[in-house]
Design a protein around this motif. Structure first.
Motif, PDB file in Angstrom:
ATOM      1  N   ASP A  50      -8.288 -30.658 -19.391  1.00 46.65           N
ATOM      2  CA  ASP A  50      -9.735 -30.847 -19.522  1.00 46.65           C
ATOM      3  C   ASP A  50     -10.032 -32.340 -19.682  1.00 46.65           C
ATOM      4  O   ASP A  50      -9.368 -33.046 -20.461  1.00 46.65           O
ATOM      5  N   VAL A  51     -11.018 -32.823 -18.924  1.00 43.85           N
ATOM      6  CA  VAL A  51     -11.370 -34.246 -18.989  1.00 43.85           C
ATOM      7  C   VAL A  51     -12.061 -34.513 -20.339  1.00 43.85           C
ATOM      8  O   VAL A  51     -12.978 -33.787 -20.720  1.00 43.85           O
ATOM      9  N   ASP A  52     -11.608 -35.549 -21.018  1.00 49.97           N
ATOM     10  CA  ASP A  52     -12.178 -35.858 -22.337  1.00 49.97           C
ATOM     11  C   ASP A  52     -13.544 -36.546 -22.202  1.00 49.97           C
ATOM     12  O   ASP A  52     -13.737 -37.401 -21.322  1.00 49.97           O
ATOM     13  N   ASP A  53     -14.435 -36.165 -23.064  1.00 51.32           N
ATOM     14  CA  ASP A  53     -15.781 -36.764 -23.165  1.00 51.32           C
ATOM     15  C   ASP A  53     -16.460 -36.888 -21.805  1.00 51.32           C
ATOM     16  O   ASP A  53     -17.073 -37.918 -21.488  1.00 51.32           O
ATOM     17  N   PHE A  54     -16.350 -35.884 -21.047  1.00 53.35           N
ATOM     18  CA  PHE A  54     -16.898 -35.939 -19.694  1.00 53.35           C
ATOM     19  C   PHE A  54     -18.433 -35.953 -19.710  1.00 53.35           C
ATOM     20  O   PHE A  54     -19.068 -36.583 -18.867  1.00 53.35           O
ATOM     21  N   LYS A  55     -18.992 -35.286 -20.691  1.00 51.61           N
ATOM     22  CA  LYS A  55     -20.453 -35.259 -20.807  1.00 51.61           C
ATOM     23  C   LYS A  55     -20.976 -36.694 -20.972  1.00 51.61           C
ATOM     24  O   LYS A  55     -21.983 -37.091 -20.371  1.00 51.61           O
ATOM     25  N   ASN A 104     -20.982 -38.477 -17.676  1.00 49.25           N
ATOM     26  CA  ASN A 104     -22.154 -38.034 -16.914  1.00 49.25           C
ATOM     27  C   ASN A 104     -23.423 -38.693 -17.436  1.00 49.25           C
ATOM     28  O   ASN A 104     -24.230 -39.225 -16.668  1.00 49.25           O
ATOM     29  N   HIS A 156     -24.499 -38.249 -12.679  1.00 45.71           N
ATOM     30  CA  HIS A 156     -23.684 -37.152 -12.149  1.00 45.71           C
ATOM     31  C   HIS A 156     -22.832 -37.546 -10.951  1.00 45.71           C
ATOM     32  O   HIS A 156     -21.737 -37.028 -10.763  1.00 45.71           O
ATOM     33  N   ASP A 169     -19.056 -36.847 -10.621  1.00 38.43           N
ATOM     34  CA  ASP A 169     -18.388 -36.125  -9.522  1.00 38.43           C
ATOM     35  C   ASP A 169     -17.181 -36.910  -8.996  1.00 38.43           C
ATOM     36  O   ASP A 169     -16.136 -36.350  -8.699  1.00 38.43           O
ATOM     37  N   ARG A 187      -8.849 -26.732  -9.479  1.00 41.55           N
ATOM     38  CA  ARG A 187      -9.983 -26.868 -10.399  1.00 41.55           C
ATOM     39  C   ARG A 187     -10.380 -25.482 -10.885  1.00 41.55           C
ATOM     40  O   ARG A 187     -10.675 -24.595 -10.080  1.00 41.55           O
ATOM     41  N   GLY A 191     -16.020 -26.600 -13.764  1.00 48.92           N
ATOM     42  CA  GLY A 191     -16.516 -27.764 -14.495  1.00 48.92           C
ATOM     43  C   GLY A 191     -15.523 -28.905 -14.488  1.00 48.92           C
ATOM     44  O   GLY A 191     -15.035 -29.322 -13.433  1.00 48.92           O
ATOM     45  N   GLU A 192     -15.185 -29.383 -15.694  1.00 44.06           N
ATOM     46  CA  GLU A 192     -14.239 -30.499 -15.782  1.00 44.06           C
ATOM     47  C   GLU A 192     -12.853 -30.006 -16.207  1.00 44.06           C
ATOM     48  O   GLU A 192     -12.044 -30.757 -16.715  1.00 44.06           O
ATOM     49  N   LYS A 237      -7.606 -31.158 -28.234  1.00 45.97           N
ATOM     50  CA  LYS A 237      -8.940 -31.772 -28.404  1.00 45.97           C
ATOM     51  C   LYS A 237      -9.184 -32.030 -29.889  1.00 45.97           C
ATOM     52  O   LYS A 237      -9.609 -33.115 -30.289  1.00 45.97           O
ATOM     53  N   LYS A 291      -7.769 -35.679 -28.856  1.00 46.93           N
ATOM     54  CA  LYS A 291      -7.849 -35.807 -27.388  1.00 46.93           C
ATOM     55  C   LYS A 291      -6.777 -36.756 -26.810  1.00 46.93           C
ATOM     56  O   LYS A 291      -5.972 -37.284 -27.556  1.00 46.93           O
TER      57      LYS A 291
HETATM   58  N1  LIG Z   1     -20.797 -34.493 -12.596  1.00 44.73           N
HETATM   59  C1  LIG Z   1     -20.459 -33.252 -12.845  1.00 44.73           C
HETATM   60  N2  LIG Z   1     -20.507 -32.769 -14.099  1.00 44.73           N
HETATM   61  C2  LIG Z   1     -20.127 -31.519 -14.357  1.00 44.73           C
HETATM   62  C3  LIG Z   1     -19.653 -30.669 -13.315  1.00 44.73           C
HETATM   63  N3  LIG Z   1     -19.312 -29.476 -13.862  1.00 44.73           N
HETATM   64  C4  LIG Z   1     -19.572 -29.573 -15.206  1.00 44.73           C
HETATM   65  N4  LIG Z   1     -20.052 -30.801 -15.497  1.00 44.73           N
HETATM   66  C5  LIG Z   1     -20.468 -31.317 -16.797  1.00 44.73           C
HETATM   67  O1  LIG Z   1     -19.308 -31.532 -17.610  1.00 44.73           O
HETATM   68  C6  LIG Z   1     -19.785 -31.618 -18.959  1.00 44.73           C
HETATM   69  C7  LIG Z   1     -18.763 -31.009 -19.881  1.00 44.73           C
HETATM   70  O2  LIG Z   1     -19.141 -31.322 -21.180  1.00 44.73           O
HETATM   71  P1  LIG Z   1     -18.527 -30.694 -22.487  1.00 44.73           P
HETATM   72  O3  LIG Z   1     -18.117 -29.261 -22.225  1.00 44.73           O
HETATM   73  O4  LIG Z   1     -19.472 -30.944 -23.618  1.00 44.73           O
HETATM   74  O5  LIG Z   1     -17.192 -31.464 -22.700  1.00 44.73           O
HETATM   75  P2  LIG Z   1     -16.826 -32.998 -22.876  1.00 44.73           P
HETATM   76  O6  LIG Z   1     -18.011 -33.880 -22.903  1.00 44.73           O
HETATM   77  O7  LIG Z   1     -15.848 -33.331 -21.805  1.00 44.73           O
HETATM   78  O8  LIG Z   1     -16.150 -33.000 -24.267  1.00 44.73           O
HETATM   79  P3  LIG Z   1     -14.666 -32.638 -24.663  1.00 44.73           P
HETATM   80  O9  LIG Z   1     -14.226 -31.583 -23.734  1.00 44.73           O
HETATM   81  O10 LIG Z   1     -14.726 -32.162 -26.042  1.00 44.73           O
HETATM   82  O11 LIG Z   1     -13.846 -33.858 -24.467  1.00 44.73           O
HETATM   83  C8  LIG Z   1     -21.119 -30.914 -18.988  1.00 44.73           C
HETATM   84  O12 LIG Z   1     -22.131 -31.882 -19.260  1.00 44.73           O
HETATM   85  C9  LIG Z   1     -21.314 -30.366 -17.594  1.00 44.73           C
HETATM   86  O13 LIG Z   1     -22.654 -30.433 -17.153  1.00 44.73           O
HETATM   87  C10 LIG Z   1     -19.632 -31.216 -11.994  1.00 44.73           C
HETATM   88  O14 LIG Z   1     -19.250 -30.557 -11.023  1.00 44.73           O
HETATM   89  N5  LIG Z   1     -20.033 -32.475 -11.804  1.00 44.73           N
END
Ligand SMILES: Nc1nc2c(ncn2[C@@H]2O[C@H](COP(=O)(O)OP(=O)(O)OP(=O)(O)O)[C@@H](O)[C@H]2O)c(=O)[nH]1
Length: 613
Positions: free
Chosen positions: A490-495, A498, A503, A507, A529, A532-533, A604, A608
């Motif tokens: 799982d990608v860390d702090d992906f939100k 974004n 976005h 991506d 995949r 999500g992330e 996590k 992380k």
């Molecule tokens: N750009 C983009 N964002 C995506 C996609 N699928 C999911 N996301 C976003 O990925 C984010 C995942 O956030 P969280 O589940 O809070 O996880 P996180 O921010 O990575 O936090 P941790 O997992 O705790 O490290 C969400 O904001 C989703 O909207 C995608 O295909 N493209």
């Protein structure tokens, strides 16, 4: 011996016994000559007594079948069965005629009718307590069952037949049962067991002096080699077979030997498509001589695949259009239809007719899933274990009854050594035609991965495919007791990425993570995949220790990659949970993925950018 050497006045009631002996001999040495010989007497049969006439018709129908003239075989058997109704008491020849008719209609694709004939024959044999014919009926039924994917029933009846044949010490019968068990195991993807059964059947047929059947067993061994892509060996062996054409006298074996040569020349290291095409043409000549439904369908599919490999797409579609009506009319097993769907969808894809390709491909998957589910491999597995240990017990009891176990074993090993030498000397095999269907399915599934099960954004495999593959690897791990590990990534702090960069950048980050992930894997692994992330890596034949190392290597490659500099400030990090199959804990692939997921959340929670196991 030639059929012309036979005295013409042999077909009388007085000389009938001698006639039958001669025919038996001729059938064993050359089935084509036996067929030609019997043809001469077809009109004279009317003069025989009803009993003898029935026996004559059975031989005639049998030889028609051996020459792949199934319609004629069926007609003769029908005529004889009608005649048999006049008999005052049931005769075993009625059971045999039912089997002959069943075999003919089975090869014409009329499976229900064949089952009825086999059951009728079996009933008669049972009422007469004729052990050999009871076993024969069971063999016939078992074959129909595997052709219709009822592997459990097939295994049961073959084992019933074996339990009858072992005490009878009938080598021919044992040859048939082991040969059929070989095919059944091939259908169940048990290649090594299948090979062992074919070898056994070859040995028994040799001992019984059944030349043609022994060649047939060797032909079945061939598919095993081809599946392991030993093309050079296949070429050598197929050439041996075609050199023995006269001795074999069977068009099906010839058609498949030339088809085997065509495939091997195309697929071997230094591919030779011209030679392949020539062999294909010869094979076509042989297969067109027979009216056998199986040959027609199988030949057509093989031809289509070869032409597909040669990129002759229009010829492929033309060939398939000839097979399709056969599949609609008759209840052939689904494997053939699956192959047609796969080929057509692949061609439409190549021709960029994506909508058509997509439509056919959906049908292909639907049917593929049905086929897999109906096969119910796990239930069969339990049965298999039971029967194999039962057979081992029976064999031991038999051995105990004879002299000392030690001497017998010694003799057995000498005998096996001798047989191995014979087999090596022959080293002759041809492709088992039905087997090609199976081989093609496996290939088909591999190729379609690229057509449908890819994640649109990142280009790696998607969730659906990951689930399918994990099921498959789990099944393999359970069946063969080999290890299988899963990484949940799982990608860390992906939100935050974004939210900070938008976005589009998000991506791109996902795409790059996928590319790095796929590039870090070994060729046997699968990186995809999950949603999500989240990503998953499937690592077949990998224990926990090795999986941990792979996970750590992956985490580092992602975290230390230079690409991030162009996209964001700082680096992208991932957390990874690693889990290895433990059959006490994991009942299925889903359990295994859940374990990896729990460990991912541990990573996590522990801060992380790390691996947990
Ligand atoms: N750009 C983009 N964002 C995506 C996609 N699928 C999911 N996301 C976003 O990925 C984010 C995942 O956030 P969280 O589940 O809070 O996880 P996180 O921010 O990575 O936090 P941790 O997992 O705790 O490290 C969400 O904001 C989703 O909207 C995608 O295909 N493209």
């Amino acid at each position: 011996m030639s059929y012309k050497a036979f005295a013409v006045d042999l077909l009388t009631d007085e000389g009938f016994e001698q006639f039958v002996q001669q025919i038996d001999k001729l059938k064993d040495s050359n089935s084509k000559e036996a067929y030609l010989f019997l043809q001469q007497y077809a009109d004279k049969a009317e003069e025989l007594s009803v009993d003898n006439r029935l026996v004559f018709y059975r031989y005639l129908a049998d030889t028609y079948s051996e020459q792949a003239q199934y319609q004629q075989s069926k007609e003769i058997a029908d005529k004889a069965l009608l005649l048999a109704k006049n008999l005052s008491s049931p005769s075993i020849v009625s059971a045999e005629l039912n089997y002959t008719r069943g075999f003919a209609v089975e090869n014409l694709g009329e499976f229900d009718s064949a089952i009825t004939n086999y059951q009728n024959g079996l009933e008669i044999a049972e009422s007469l307590n004729d052990k050999k014919n009871i076993a024969t009926g069971l063999i016939n039924l078992g074959a129909i069952y595997y052709l219709t994917q009822k592997f459990d029933r097939s295994l049961i009846v073959f084992n019933q037949a074996l339990n009858i044949a072992i005490p009878l010490k009938d080598n021919e019968l044992l040859g048939y049962i082991y040969s059929e068990l070989g095919i059944l195991y091939e259908y169940m993807y048990e290649e090594e067991k299948a090979m062992a059964f074919y070898l056994k059947s070859y040995e028994y047929f040799q001992q019984a002096g059944k030349n043609f059947n022994a060649y047939n067993s060797l032909r079945n061994i061939a598919i095993n080699h081809v599946r392991h892509r030993r093309y050079e060996e296949a070429i050598k062996i197929n050439k041996e077979i075609v050199e023995h054409e006269k001795e074999i006298g069977n068009i099906e074996i010839m058609a498949s030997a030339y088809m085997g040569l065509a495939w091997s020349y195309l697929k071997k290291k230094e591919s030779n498509p011209e030679a392949a095409y020539e062999y294909l043409k010869i094979s076509e000549q042989y297969s067109s001589q027979g009216e056998q439904y199986k040959i027609e369908v199988s030949f057509g599919i093989n031809k289509a695949y070869l032409l597909y490999e040669m990129k002759k797409y229009n010829e492929v579609l033309e060939t398939l259009s000839l097979i399709e009506p056969l599949l609609q009319d008759k209840k052939m097993h689904k494997a053939a239809i699956i192959n047609v769907l796969f080929l057509k969808s692949s061609i439409y894809y190549e021709q960029e007719q994506y909508e058509k390709a997509y439509h056919l491909q959906n049908e292909y998957f639907k049917l593929g899933t049905e086929l897999r589910e109906s096969s119910n491999y796990e239930a069969v597995e339990d049965l298999r274990m039971r029967y194999e240990s039962e057979q081992a017990d029976i064999k031991k009891q038999l051995l105990d009854q004879q002299q000392s176990l030690q001497t017998i074993r010694l003799k057995e090993s000498e005998y096996q050594e001798e047989n191995r030498n014979i087999i090596l000397a022959f080293s002759a095999i041809v492709v088992l035609i039905i087997g090609w269907f199976l081989l093609r399915i496996i290939r088909g599934q591999q190729r379609l991965v690229f057509l449908s099960q890819t994640d649109g954004l990142t280009g790696v495999v998607n969730r659906r495919r990951l689930i399918e593959l994990s099921d498959f690897f789990f099944y393999q791990a359970k069946k063969a007791k080999i290890e299988f590990s899963v990484l949940m990534i799982d990608v860390d702090d992906f939100k935050l990425i974004n939210d900070t960069y938008g976005h589009k950048v998000g991506d791109k980050v996902l795409t790059k993570v996928a590319q790095i992930g796929a590039a870090t894997m070994r060729s046997t692994d699968e990186f995809g995949r999950f949603g999500g992330e989240e990503f998953i890596a499937l690592l077949p034949e990998t224990g926990l220790e090795q999986a941990k190392n792979i996970a750590e290597r992956l985490r580092k490659s992602i975290n230390e990659h230079e690409i991030w500099r162009n996209l964001i400030k700082g680096n992208v990090a991932v957390s990874i949970g690693v889990s290895c199959v433990d059959l006490d804990v994991h009942k299925n692939a889903d359990d295994l993925i859940k374990s990896a997921d729990i460990l991912l959340y541990k990573a996590k929670n522990q801060g992380k950018n790390q691996v947990c196991y």
